[in-house]
Design a protein around this motif. Structure first.
Motif, PDB file in Angstrom:
ATOM      1  N   ARG A 881      71.939   3.138  27.687  1.00 39.18           N
ATOM      2  CA  ARG A 881      71.461   4.111  28.807  1.00 39.18           C
ATOM      3  C   ARG A 881      69.954   4.262  28.447  1.00 39.18           C
ATOM      4  O   ARG A 881      69.141   4.324  29.243  1.00 39.18           O
ATOM      5  N   PHE A 902      72.205   0.002  32.294  1.00 39.32           N
ATOM      6  CA  PHE A 902      73.179   0.954  32.730  1.00 39.32           C
ATOM      7  C   PHE A 902      74.555   0.606  32.936  1.00 39.32           C
ATOM      8  O   PHE A 902      75.330   1.277  32.495  1.00 39.32           O
ATOM      9  N   ALA A 921      75.350   7.853  31.908  1.00 43.04           N
ATOM     10  CA  ALA A 921      74.859   6.469  32.544  1.00 43.04           C
ATOM     11  C   ALA A 921      74.859   6.454  33.830  1.00 43.04           C
ATOM     12  O   ALA A 921      74.125   5.792  34.433  1.00 43.04           O
TER      13      ALA A 921
END
Length: 930
Positions: A881, A902, A921
């Motif tokens: 992330r 992501f 995320a």
């Protein structure tokens, strides 16, 4: 005679008035005769002083042999560091005399209308802890000044500070009052003493001093019987007249001198100071008793010092005399006790200065008290040596060594002991500072009653030993305890033992203690190991080293445990049976691995070396070996180095071995390895499964005791901690907080610093994951203090990292980056990489918030690479992330790479069941990719 003054020559300063010699700031003790010889040599520095002049001045014309003068010169050479073969201080002119070879600069006293007072140079005396005694002396002098004669005895063991107290009192007295002071010194003649010697010396000094003519006149009229005893005061023609007079009776001489002294004190109070009267002649003591019993008023104070325990005091009946006088209120006694801890601390500040004293290790004053027993002579000698070494830039280890002058002083006391007493004390020195009667009897192989009688007699003398109580052995037998007054006595007695005799006594004492403490050997395991090691029974020492190491591990005294285990390993070759030798070495290696885990870190090379060697030895033993602890230790090493992929197969072996054994303790520790490894792999559900299985097996009475063999921390607190972290990542906040609290409650109840430090670290991770900055900071600070106090490098690094993240969250980004960087560097130094992935993630997050994107990207990439190679993936989702966040921001602006990162984060978080990381995320994806 020249006026009283000081002389400075070389590093020395000599006070002619007191006979004190100083080397820089340290006093060097001189006998009065040697001081008188130095006085004349200093007055005539660089000129020859003939033997006859010295005999006339120092011995007052008495017939003495050349040996007396030679002895004084030898004493002076010793204290001045001179060599008769190559002299640089005192030259011998054969058959003629002696010459001080260096110039002596006079330092005059300040003049006063009445008499000399303080020196112009500050006296380097530092009397502490004697305020009450000085006040008592001042009160006695006030009584004497008003006409009530006083006889005061200052008593105590050698070196206790009797002379220092008397000198300090005289210094105060001369400053505040006009007073006549006469000083006489008794000497240890080792034979028949000269009658009245200290009194003759005192009056001669007084008559040769300021206003001496008035004293001579009084002696001439009041004490004619004494005049011939002081020939140096008179001219040759006067001496001829005196010599023609016949002898006087003893009663007349005592009466005349009493009259003379009282007359001298009519106008100005007089203080007669007599030192070391335990060496006095009987005649002087008779006169002292006569003066004390006289009812007439007199402005006289007699101040006498003596050692009650000295054999010479018993010979002349001194203690009986003092007791009789005290019973009738004719004298007072000031018995000096050793200095206490507070007085020693004050002395250190006075001697070294506040700054230097504060810079000493915290235990310096207690160690000095232990070593010296509060004896001022020993204390000042050791501290002087300590200060000199420090000033010379040398290692200041003087607290642990015995200065030469103290060593010589104690040696002389030991030499004066009867053989039986010396043998007993020497054997006791092998046992320790405190010793029991049966142990000494065993060491000497003699009857215990004989030992007790001798110890009681020595304790009554109060010089070497004192009664310190009694003790009970495990079989219920009671024994009397004695202890050495000073550790210095014990140490020098021990050094005097011949090596073969020392070895024999250690072995005897060890065997006796082993029998006396059967069933409770753990209590004295260190002592037993030491005795058998020094007694050259090395194989017998090994199990006691093992017991001592196990006890140290239970107390988190890991360095002490390592010391015992290494000494046991060094002796392993003395076990004759090969199988037994191998089995014992396995136990010792596993113990070392456990201790190294706490002191060096989970991933330290010493940990792997210890456990790998244990595994090899287990393979050599075959089915007779218990290989489980060795494999568990290797697992801990791999897991601690963040080599989770290599640790996982070892978990499988451990679970299989534990199931096959059916041992609940081994099953618990197999699950212990599995829950920690499952967390590293990011398998949160597996963590809870293994932790719950372990907790179901856990029995505090059984399994707290084996914690020292398995990671040196408690399995129950550990299981709850890993469950708490798994629940936090899973988003179950309420359960995570409750589990973290329960783990802390367990760890806090154990009195185990390492278990508590680990638990505080895991609790701070829980708080950090949940975003509770205040709680994370609180746990991290508590962990830092604990790790610092107990020297735990891994927890110290972890707590520093969490503290850094908390600082950044509170707005101090620079401090946060600095602390996290420090934590990662420190963790690297421990050779452990456990939680390194996590710390790199925290660092990247803080650096990104500070706008240091390039640094943040490096931290992220390092973290991802470490997770992939080692398999520690529980924080992988957060690292992906953060990489996406960095790709989405300037200067990158790479939307596709950000989106891929992501998605990778979301995928990993879902697989792991880490709802908190999945939520983060998804939030980042929505923010940057729509």
């Amino acid at each position: 005679m020249a006026a009283d003054r000081q002389f400075a020559f070389g590093l020395f300063r000599f006070d002619t008035r007191t006979g004190q010699l100083w080397r820089e700031h340290s006093e060097v003790k001189l006998t009065p005769r040697a001081a008188a010889v130095l006085h004349l040599l200093a007055e005539r520095a660089e000129d020859l002083v003939t033997k006859q002049e010295l005999f006339d001045r120092v011995w007052g014309g008495m017939a003495v042999s050349d040996d007396a003068l030679t002895s004084c010169i030898q004493e002076l050479r010793s204290v001045l560091g001179d060599d008769a073969r190559r002299p640089h201080m005192i030259e011998t002119r054969h058959r003629r005399g002696y010459r001080l070879m260096v110039p002596a600069t006079p330092i005059a006293y300040r003049s006063n209308a009445a008499e000399p007072t303080q020196l112009s140079a500050a006296q380097p005396t530092r009397l502490v802890g004697r305020t009450a005694e000085l006040e008592e002396l001042a009160h006695s002098f006030d009584q004497a000044r008003s006409g009530s004669r006083q006889v005061v005895f200052i008593t105590g063991e050698p070196g206790i500070g009797k002379s220092s107290l008397a000198d300090a009192f005289l210094g105060q007295l001369r400053t505040a009052h006009v007073v006549k002071v006469a000083h006489g010194q008794c000497l240890d003649h080792h034979g028949v003493c000269e009658p009245y010697l200290p009194l003759i010396e005192a009056l001669t000094r007084l008559a040769n001093g300021q206003d001496g003519s008035a004293v001579k006149d009084i002696l001439w009229t009041q004490a004619p019987s004494w005049l011939a005893q002081m020939p140096s005061l008179w001219t040759p023609s006067q001496r001829s007249v005196l010599e023609a007079r016949g002898p006087a009776t003893r009663e007349r001489m005592m009466r005349e001198l009493a009259f003379a002294v009282e007359t001298i004190a009519l106008d100005v109070p007089m203080l007669l100071k007599l030192e070391d009267i335990h060496w006095s002649d009987a005649s002087t003591l008779d006169w002292l008793a006569h003066v004390a019993r006289r009812p007439e008023p007199a402005r006289l104070m007699v101040l006498a010092t003596f050692r009650p325990a000295d054999m010479a005091a018993a010979k002349v009946g001194l203690e009986g005399l003092v007791t009789e006088l005290a019973l009738h209120g004719l004298c007072s006694e000031i018995a000096l006790d050793p200095l206490g801890l507070n007085a020693i601390e004050i002395y250190l500040k006075a001697r070294l200065g506040d700054e230097a004293a504060s810079a000493q290790p915290p235990g310096t004053a207690p160690l000095l008290l232990e070593r010296t027993g509060g004896n001022p002579l020993f204390l000042t000698s050791i501290v002087n040596q300590f200060a000199q070494r420090e000033a010379q830039g040398r290692t200041p280890d003087a607290v642990m060594s015995i200065p030469h002058d103290v060593r010589r002083f104690i040696d002389r006391q030991i030499d004066e002991l009867q053989n039986t007493n010396r043998d007993l004390l020497t054997a006791a020195s092998v046992i320790g500072r405190e010793f029991a009667i049966p142990a000494v009897a065993a060491a000497l192989e003699i009857d215990g009653e004989e030992v007790e009688t001798t110890c009681a007699r020595l304790a009554r003398r109060g010089v070497f030993i004192v009664k310190s109580g009694s003790t009970s052995w495990p079989d219920g037998t009671r024994a009397e305890l004695y202890s050495f007054r000073h550790d210095l006595y014990r140490e020098l007695l021990y050094e005097r033992l011949l090596p073969t005799r020392r070895t024999l006594i250690h072995a005897r004492v060890g065997r006796w203690l082993e029998g006396a403490w059967v069933g409770r050997l753990d209590t004295i395991s260190s002592e037993l190991a030491e005795h058998f090691e020094r007694g050259n029974e090395l194989a017998r020492a090994i199990p006691h080293h093992q017991r001592a190491a196990a006890k140290a591990l239970r107390r988190s005294a890991n360095e002490e445990a390592i010391g015992h285990l290494r000494r046991a390993l060094a002796a392993i070759g003395n076990i004759a049976d090969e199988v037994e030798r191998t089995r014992v070495e396995v136990e010792l290696r596993i113990g070392l691995g456990t201790a190294f885990t706490a002191t060096r870190g989970f991933g330290a090379s010493e940990v792997l070396e210890a456990y790998s060697r244990a595994e090899v030895l287990c393979e050599r033993l075959g089915e007779r070996a218990d290989i489980f602890p060795a494999l568990w230790g290797q697992w801990l090493f791999r897991w601690g180095r963040s080599e989770v992929s290599d640790a996982w197969p070892l978990c499988g072996k451990l679970l299989t071995l534990a199931e096959k054994s059916g041992d609940p303790g081994l099953k618990l520790q197999a699950h212990h390895a599995a829950w920690a490894t499952s967390f590293g792999r990011g398998e949160l559900a597996e963590v809870c499964m293994h932790a719950e299985a372990g907790l179901a097996l856990y029995d505090a009475k059984l399994h707290q005791a084996i914690a020292s063999s398995y990671g040196n921390h408690d399995a129950c607190a550990c299981a709850r901690s890993f469950m708490a972290m798994s629940l936090a990542f899973a988003g179950e906040e309420e359960r995570a907080r409750a589990m973290a609290d329960s783990s802390l409650a367990v760890a806090s109840s154990l009195n185990d610093p390492f278990s508590l430090a680990l638990t505080l670290h895991f609790a701070s991770i829980v708080a950090q994951v949940l975003g509770d900055v205040a709680l994370a900071a609180r746990h991290a600070e508590a962990n830092r203090q604990l790790a610092t106090e107990h020297d735990l490098p891994m927890p110290r690094a972890w707590s520093t990292g969490i503290t850094g993240w908390c600082a950044a969250e509170n707005g101090d980004l620079d401090r946060g980056i600095a602390l996290l960087t420090e934590a990662i560097t420190t963790l690297h130094a421990t050779q452990s990489r456990h939680t390194m992935v996590y710390l790199l993630g925290l660092l990247a997050d803080v650096q990104m918030k500070a706008g240091r994107h390039a640094d943040a990207m490096k931290a992220v990439e390092d973290g991802i690479a470490l997770a992939e190679t080692g398999g520690e993936r529980y924080y992988s989702a957060e690292l992906h992330r953060l990489r996406g966040e960095l790709f989405a921001r300037p200067p990158h602006r790479q939307r596709r790479k950000a989106q891929a990162s992501f998605r990778a984060a979301i995928k990993v978080a879902k697989q792991q069941g880490a709802a908190v990381l999945e939520h983060r995320a998804n939030a980042s994806m929505r923010r940057w990719c729509g």
